[in-house]
Design a protein around this motif. Structure first.
Motif, mmCIF file in Angstrom:
data_model
loop_
_atom_site.group_PDB
_atom_site.id
_atom_site.type_symbol
_atom_site.label_atom_id
_atom_site.label_comp_id
_atom_site.label_asym_id
_atom_site.label_seq_id
_atom_site.Cartn_x
_atom_site.Cartn_y
_atom_site.Cartn_z
ATOM 1 N N ALA A 138 52.516 77.157 51.355
ATOM 2 C CA ALA A 138 51.435 77.152 50.482
ATOM 3 C C ALA A 138 50.557 75.748 50.527
ATOM 4 O O ALA A 138 49.416 75.793 50.370
ATOM 5 N N ILE A 139 51.015 74.772 50.941
ATOM 6 C CA ILE A 139 50.567 73.423 51.121
ATOM 7 C C ILE A 139 50.328 73.151 52.385
ATOM 8 O O ILE A 139 49.202 72.453 52.827
ATOM 9 N N VAL A 140 51.205 73.553 53.448
ATOM 10 C CA VAL A 140 50.913 73.356 54.918
ATOM 11 C C VAL A 140 51.111 74.793 55.523
ATOM 12 O O VAL A 140 51.997 75.035 56.120
ATOM 13 N N PRO A 141 49.814 75.138 55.548
ATOM 14 C CA PRO A 141 49.912 76.627 56.034
ATOM 15 C C PRO A 141 49.878 76.655 57.677
ATOM 16 O O PRO A 141 50.169 77.838 58.179
ATOM 17 N N GLU A 142 49.544 75.494 58.428
ATOM 18 C CA GLU A 142 49.498 75.554 59.882
ATOM 19 C C GLU A 142 50.168 74.433 60.382
ATOM 20 O O GLU A 142 49.719 73.374 59.889
ATOM 21 N N VAL A 143 51.002 74.486 61.326
ATOM 22 C CA VAL A 143 51.558 73.416 62.090
ATOM 23 C C VAL A 143 51.410 73.872 63.547
ATOM 24 O O VAL A 143 51.938 74.871 64.104
ATOM 25 N N ASP A 144 50.401 72.926 64.107
ATOM 26 C CA ASP A 144 50.179 73.211 65.687
ATOM 27 C C ASP A 144 50.557 72.192 66.380
ATOM 28 O O ASP A 144 49.921 71.412 66.809
ATOM 29 N N VAL A 145 51.961 72.098 66.935
ATOM 30 C CA VAL A 145 52.529 70.907 67.409
ATOM 31 C C VAL A 145 51.567 70.695 68.965
ATOM 32 O O VAL A 145 51.195 69.616 69.265
ATOM 33 N N GLU A 146 51.763 71.931 69.677
ATOM 34 C CA GLU A 146 50.843 71.810 70.838
ATOM 35 C C GLU A 146 49.393 71.396 70.746
ATOM 36 O O GLU A 146 48.876 70.572 71.527
ATOM 37 N N ARG A 169 48.230 68.903 65.496
ATOM 38 C CA ARG A 169 47.682 68.858 64.244
ATOM 39 C C ARG A 169 48.241 69.626 63.085
ATOM 40 O O ARG A 169 49.287 70.484 63.542
ATOM 41 N N VAL A 170 48.426 69.211 61.718
ATOM 42 C CA VAL A 170 49.066 69.853 60.820
ATOM 43 C C VAL A 170 47.860 70.233 60.049
ATOM 44 O O VAL A 170 46.970 69.337 59.775
ATOM 45 N N VAL A 171 47.576 71.348 59.526
ATOM 46 C CA VAL A 171 46.568 71.740 58.322
ATOM 47 C C VAL A 171 47.291 71.914 57.149
ATOM 48 O O VAL A 171 48.377 72.378 57.112
ATOM 49 N N ILE A 172 46.783 71.062 56.058
ATOM 50 C CA ILE A 172 47.110 71.196 54.708
ATOM 51 C C ILE A 172 46.077 71.521 53.772
ATOM 52 O O ILE A 172 45.001 71.620 54.165
ATOM 53 N N ASP A 173 46.465 72.077 52.713
ATOM 54 C CA ASP A 173 45.694 72.494 51.619
ATOM 55 C C ASP A 173 46.253 72.227 50.368
ATOM 56 O O ASP A 173 46.894 72.636 49.466
ATOM 57 N N PRO A 174 46.055 70.844 49.947
ATOM 58 C CA PRO A 174 46.620 70.081 49.291
ATOM 59 C C PRO A 174 46.282 70.490 47.703
ATOM 60 O O PRO A 174 45.038 70.834 47.642
ATOM 61 N N PRO A 175 47.074 70.557 46.559
ATOM 62 C CA PRO A 175 46.455 70.855 45.336
ATOM 63 C C PRO A 175 45.735 69.674 44.778
ATOM 64 O O PRO A 175 45.937 68.277 45.175
ATOM 65 N N THR A 176 44.681 69.775 44.110
ATOM 66 C CA THR A 176 43.998 68.839 43.431
ATOM 67 C C THR A 176 44.653 67.447 42.937
ATOM 68 O O THR A 176 45.777 67.731 42.210
ATOM 69 N N GLY A 177 44.467 66.264 43.639
ATOM 70 C CA GLY A 177 45.201 65.153 43.078
ATOM 71 C C GLY A 177 46.346 64.838 43.721
ATOM 72 O O GLY A 177 46.588 63.558 43.613
ATOM 73 N N GLY A 237 38.844 71.154 57.490
ATOM 74 C CA GLY A 237 38.532 70.537 58.751
ATOM 75 C C GLY A 237 38.313 68.969 58.347
ATOM 76 O O GLY A 237 38.042 68.127 59.292
ATOM 77 N N ASP A 238 38.454 68.524 57.363
ATOM 78 C CA ASP A 238 38.440 67.131 56.873
ATOM 79 C C ASP A 238 39.648 66.424 57.313
ATOM 80 O O ASP A 238 40.845 66.884 56.957
ATOM 81 N N ALA A 239 39.479 65.079 58.274
ATOM 82 C CA ALA A 239 40.576 64.404 58.534
ATOM 83 C C ALA A 239 41.168 63.843 57.616
ATOM 84 O O ALA A 239 40.532 63.167 56.552
ATOM 85 N N VAL A 240 42.492 63.758 57.416
ATOM 86 C CA VAL A 240 43.488 63.085 56.379
ATOM 87 C C VAL A 240 44.147 61.997 56.851
ATOM 88 O O VAL A 240 44.237 61.063 56.049
ATOM 89 N N GLY A 241 44.663 61.990 57.977
ATOM 90 C CA GLY A 241 45.564 60.824 58.393
ATOM 91 C C GLY A 241 46.470 61.203 59.420
ATOM 92 O O GLY A 241 46.076 62.243 60.353
ATOM 93 N N GLU A 242 47.628 60.836 59.580
ATOM 94 C CA GLU A 242 48.563 61.113 60.409
ATOM 95 C C GLU A 242 50.151 61.253 59.960
ATOM 96 O O GLU A 242 50.307 60.401 59.129
ATOM 97 N N VAL A 243 50.880 62.265 60.401
ATOM 98 C CA VAL A 243 52.399 62.254 60.161
ATOM 99 C C VAL A 243 53.169 61.056 60.695
ATOM 100 O O VAL A 243 52.885 60.908 61.865
ATOM 101 N N THR A 244 53.713 60.485 59.737
ATOM 102 C CA THR A 244 54.572 59.362 60.176
ATOM 103 C C THR A 244 55.980 59.543 60.069
ATOM 104 O O THR A 244 56.849 58.662 60.449
ATOM 105 N N GLY A 245 56.438 60.695 59.363
ATOM 106 C CA GLY A 245 57.693 61.048 58.874
ATOM 107 C C GLY A 245 58.017 62.067 58.398
ATOM 108 O O GLY A 245 57.007 62.650 57.959
#
Length: 181
Positions: free
Chosen positions: A154-162, A165-173, A119-127
């Motif tokens: 594996a890294i973007v498990p959820e895309v909720d256009v409506e 938001r996009v939920v990501i699970d980025p690997p460390t680093g 649930g931590d805010a990361v940013g915004e999709v720009t492209g």
């Protein structure tokens, strides 16, 4: 072209040869169906570039796995050079392919907020950068830096256009690579 909602089909790259052909980065899953002689594309280009508001496809072919397009309005290499960076668009109403639950258009993703699975805010999709192996989400991080996030389940498990938001699970680093500069 109309004021109807439009979808990105391709982004023009560099000229190829002397007869006005250009390379394109495709943003469609079905280029054979999209790139048919006579098709008219709306264009989106830098203001003052002189690019016509619409381009009529004259030729389409593949060369070493890269699509080369020629347009009626562009007879030579000089004209083709002016098209670099132009986006080719079609009206949403012209897209008749069935909905693909696993596919997204760049226009659907740009502007979505990006959060981690915690649930931590990361940013915004720009492209969205399309690739042969995988696509990459371009994300403007909260710090202002830009990150490229592999667009895989594996890294973007959820895309909720409506939900916007996009939920990501980025690997460390992954995100920190873009912070240092």
């Amino acid at each position: 072209m109309s004021d109807a909602p439009q979808l990105l089909v391709a982004r023009i790259g560099k000229p190829h040869g002397l007869r006005g052909e250009v390379t394109v980065q495709t943003h469609t899953d079905d280029p054979e169906r999209r790139f048919v002689a006579g098709t008219v594309f709306a264009t989106q280009a830098v203001a003052g570039s002189g690019v016509p508001r619409a381009l009529t496809l004259r030729t389409a072919r593949q060369h070493r796995a890269i699509w080369l397009l020629g347009f009626d309005e562009v007879p030579d290499r000089t004209g083709a050079e002016s098209l670099r960076g132009t986006r080719l668009l079609v009206d949403v109403a012209e897209v008749t392919e069935p909905a693909d639950d696993d596919g997204y258009y760049e226009d659907e993703l740009v502007g979505l907020s990006v959060v981690t699975v915690d649930g931590d805010a990361v940013g915004e999709v720009t492209g969205l950068e399309t690739g042969t192996a995988q696509d990459l989400l371009v994300v403007r991080l909260s710090s202002g830096a830009e990150a490229l996030v592999p667009f895989v389940t594996a890294i973007v498990p959820e895309v909720d256009v409506e939900g916007g938001r996009v939920v990501i699970d980025p690997p460390t680093g992954l995100l920190e690579l873009n912070e240092g500069g």
